[in-house]
Design a protein around this motif. Structure first.
Motif, mmCIF file in Angstrom:
data_model
loop_
_atom_site.group_PDB
_atom_site.id
_atom_site.type_symbol
_atom_site.label_atom_id
_atom_site.label_comp_id
_atom_site.label_asym_id
_atom_site.label_seq_id
_atom_site.Cartn_x
_atom_site.Cartn_y
_atom_site.Cartn_z
ATOM 1 N N VAL A 140 0.857 -1.612 0.141
ATOM 2 C CA VAL A 140 -0.175 -0.056 -0.271
ATOM 3 C C VAL A 140 0.422 1.087 0.001
ATOM 4 N N ARG A 141 0.485 1.889 -1.082
ATOM 5 C CA ARG A 141 1.253 3.415 -1.531
ATOM 6 C C ARG A 141 0.300 4.360 -0.584
ATOM 7 N N TRP A 142 0.982 5.392 0.511
ATOM 8 C CA TRP A 142 0.372 6.541 0.712
ATOM 9 C C TRP A 142 0.797 8.223 -0.454
ATOM 10 N N ASP A 143 -0.289 8.828 -0.404
ATOM 11 C CA ASP A 143 -0.045 10.287 -0.655
ATOM 12 C C ASP A 143 -0.520 11.131 -0.707
ATOM 13 N N ASP A 144 -0.303 12.441 0.234
ATOM 14 C CA ASP A 144 -1.378 13.038 0.559
ATOM 15 C C ASP A 144 -0.769 14.509 -0.086
ATOM 16 N N SER A 145 -0.652 14.543 -1.219
ATOM 17 C CA SER A 145 -0.255 16.034 -2.156
ATOM 18 C C SER A 145 -1.146 17.144 -1.837
ATOM 19 N N PRO A 146 -1.168 17.853 -2.024
ATOM 20 C CA PRO A 146 -2.022 18.922 -1.414
ATOM 21 C C PRO A 146 -3.247 19.037 -2.410
ATOM 22 N N GLU A 147 -3.600 18.510 -4.439
ATOM 23 C CA GLU A 147 -3.543 18.345 -5.000
ATOM 24 C C GLU A 147 -5.383 17.480 -4.298
ATOM 25 N N THR A 148 -4.650 15.934 -3.804
ATOM 26 C CA THR A 148 -6.018 15.302 -3.516
ATOM 27 C C THR A 148 -6.209 15.236 -2.192
ATOM 28 N N LEU A 149 -5.493 16.860 -1.252
ATOM 29 C CA LEU A 149 -6.357 17.060 0.111
ATOM 30 C C LEU A 149 -7.416 17.908 -0.518
ATOM 31 N N ASN A 150 -7.572 18.588 -1.449
ATOM 32 C CA ASN A 150 -8.060 19.731 -1.693
ATOM 33 C C ASN A 150 -9.193 18.976 -2.520
ATOM 34 N N PHE A 151 -9.216 18.045 -3.301
ATOM 35 C CA PHE A 151 -10.649 17.123 -3.614
ATOM 36 C C PHE A 151 -11.028 16.907 -2.482
ATOM 37 N N LEU A 152 -10.095 15.583 -1.842
ATOM 38 C CA LEU A 152 -11.034 15.681 -1.044
ATOM 39 C C LEU A 152 -11.897 15.932 0.249
ATOM 40 N N ALA A 153 -11.340 17.505 0.029
ATOM 41 C CA ALA A 153 -11.876 18.101 1.539
ATOM 42 C C ALA A 153 -13.488 18.516 0.406
ATOM 43 N N ARG A 154 -13.702 18.844 -0.165
ATOM 44 C CA ARG A 154 -14.962 18.778 -1.608
ATOM 45 C C ARG A 154 -16.034 17.906 -0.519
ATOM 46 N N PRO A 155 -17.338 19.087 -0.386
ATOM 47 C CA PRO A 155 -18.187 18.170 0.156
ATOM 48 C C PRO A 155 -18.471 17.157 -0.774
ATOM 49 N N ASP A 156 -18.269 17.705 -2.638
ATOM 50 C CA ASP A 156 -19.087 16.097 -3.220
ATOM 51 C C ASP A 156 -17.682 15.417 -3.921
ATOM 52 N N ALA A 157 -17.053 15.086 -2.880
ATOM 53 C CA ALA A 157 -15.883 14.635 -3.624
ATOM 54 C C ALA A 157 -16.271 13.211 -3.418
ATOM 55 N N GLU A 158 -16.830 12.811 -2.527
ATOM 56 C CA GLU A 158 -17.686 11.200 -2.410
ATOM 57 C C GLU A 158 -18.027 11.354 -4.026
ATOM 58 N N GLN A 159 -19.105 11.897 -3.926
ATOM 59 C CA GLN A 159 -19.993 11.463 -5.163
ATOM 60 C C GLN A 159 -19.242 11.606 -6.793
ATOM 61 N N LEU A 160 -18.064 12.810 -6.578
ATOM 62 C CA LEU A 160 -17.138 12.948 -7.925
ATOM 63 C C LEU A 160 -16.798 11.720 -7.764
ATOM 64 N N SER A 161 -16.117 10.926 -6.979
ATOM 65 C CA SER A 161 -14.694 9.849 -6.868
ATOM 66 C C SER A 161 -15.877 8.254 -7.563
ATOM 67 N N GLN A 162 -17.139 9.130 -7.025
ATOM 68 C CA GLN A 162 -18.174 7.586 -7.840
ATOM 69 C C GLN A 162 -18.322 7.060 -9.089
ATOM 70 N N LEU A 163 -18.140 7.967 -9.508
ATOM 71 C CA LEU A 163 -18.316 8.190 -11.036
ATOM 72 C C LEU A 163 -17.643 7.765 -12.215
ATOM 73 N N GLY A 164 -16.492 7.585 -11.833
ATOM 74 C CA GLY A 164 -15.839 6.972 -12.880
ATOM 75 C C GLY A 164 -14.677 7.504 -13.474
ATOM 76 N N PRO A 165 -13.291 7.180 -13.978
ATOM 77 C CA PRO A 165 -12.829 7.657 -14.793
ATOM 78 C C PRO A 165 -13.025 7.816 -16.369
ATOM 79 N N PHE A 166 -11.780 9.037 -16.203
ATOM 80 C CA PHE A 166 -12.355 9.913 -17.121
ATOM 81 C C PHE A 166 -11.352 9.083 -19.009
ATOM 82 N N SER A 167 -10.795 7.720 -19.043
ATOM 83 C CA SER A 167 -10.536 7.056 -19.715
ATOM 84 C C SER A 167 -10.685 5.457 -18.983
#
Length: 360
Positions: free
Chosen positions: A224-251
């Motif tokens: 298991v690898r861990w990433d806590d980059s600012p971009e990752t944390l900012n995305f996960l801080a969004r109130p809609d992060a869970e909903q967006l994450s479940q939509l699927g990959p862009f490719s």
């Protein structure tokens, strides 16, 4: 990537050839052995075919090879072959995904590029995609690039520099269009600052990482690898992060490394992560049953990507390098989702199409 040349075959005859990147090779480290030479005229004859199965097509490719020891060519070989230009480049550029993973990508392409850049609807890579590309170019022979909906970009030229510059120009214009569209759209701030400091995050990650690895290793051992980059944390801080994450990959090909969805877990105790993994496995079993063709081997039902707000992104793989692949891909996914959400609505392929490729 591909290039068309003239080669000498085993009988000493000069024949037109196309060298296509072989399946499974990374463009970062590819060498000459990563490209497969095929007889171009025999591939071009397939433009007259109406239908062709994947099995028929791959068998046909093997008969067209100028080198029986060469690696298996890309499933997108016909797409490259049917473009008349000498050099053809294909990417899944993040900025192009911003065009293709939002509603109205055809209209957006026309508005941003006019008739110089073509657009073809999504179809799984293979024979039909090659046919779409050939038909689009036949109707618009002066075009110099193409956007493949929910897939990527295609550019070409008579030399490598020309094809490369077309790709760079396309991605820059796509980014400029999205940036301008986002600036015109009034929107409220959707992110809050992560509540944990760097030291707190590290302590939490050290505590929960063994839990995640234990659950993710239920069927086969993983790292298991861990990433806590600012971009990752900012995305996960969004109130809609869970909903967006479940939509699927862009490719859709990303499903091979990240699966169709990540596991989104709100920080809690060990029993909570066990329940979260159990829910994910049940979802994956249903997804498999609905979308995997008959006789598809059962696959590990555990997630490859685990998102934990305020802590970061966890990814799994059989070793350190393999665990880094879904990490890199998902960081790109975060970037695309954030950019698209700034000017439109993130709308990737549905689960039926994702499963069609993941279980191919």
């Amino acid at each position: 990537s591909s290039v068309k040349t003239t080669e000498t075959d085993h009988a000493g005859k000069r024949v037109k050839a196309v060298w296509v990147k072989a399946s499974g090779h990374d463009m970062k480290t590819i060498s000459a052995e990563g490209f497969t030479p095929l007889r171009l005229d025999e591939l071009l004859s397939l433009r007259a075919r109406r239908v062709m199965s994947d099995e028929e097509m791959t068998a046909y490719f093997s008969r067209c090879s100028l080198d029986p020891k060469a690696a298996k060519p890309s499933i997108e070989t016909l797409m490259h072959s049917f473009v008349p230009a000498t050099h053809v480049y294909h990417t899944h550029a993040d900025t192009v995904a911003g065009f293709t993973c939002a509603p109205g990508s055809l209209e957006r392409t026309r508005k941003a590029f006019g008739g110089k850049v073509l657009w073809v609807p999504y179809v799984r890579p293979g024979f039909q995609l090659g046919k779409y590309v050939a038909e689009a170019l036949l109707a618009n022979p002066k075009a110099h690039a193409m956007i493949l909906d929910k897939h990527g970009a295609l550019t070409w030229g008579e030399n490598a520099e020309e094809a490369y510059e077309e790709m760079i120009s396309l991605t820059r214009k796509a980014l400029a269009y999205q940036t301008a569209a986002a600036s015109r759209r009034l929107r409220a701030s959707v992110a809050r600052s992560p509540i944990s400091s760097s030291n707190e995050r590290q302590a939490i990650a050290a505590k929960i990482l063994p839990w995640i690895r234990g659950e993710a290793s239920k069927f086969k051992r993983v790292i298991v690898r861990w990433d806590d980059s600012p971009e990752t944390l900012n995305f996960l801080a969004r109130p809609d992060a869970e909903q967006l994450s479940q939509l699927g990959p862009f490719s859709p090909d990303h499903t091979l490394q990240t699966k169709a969805r990540p596991l989104f877990w709100k920080l809690d105790g060990r029993a909570s992560i066990q329940r979260a993994f159990e829910r994910y496995r049940r979802w994956y079993q249903t997804y498999y049953q609905h979308h995997a063709p008959k006789d598809t081997p059962w696959m590990d039902p555990n997630p490859r990507v685990i998102l934990v707000p305020d802590v970061g992104l966890f990814t799994t793989g059989r070793d350190w390098a393999k665990a880094g692949i879904p990490q890199e891909i998902y960081r790109h996914t975060i970037e695309v989702v954030a950019r698209v959400s700034a000017f439109s609505r993130y709308e990737p392929l549905d689960l039926r199409h994702l499963g069609d490729l993941e279980f191919w």
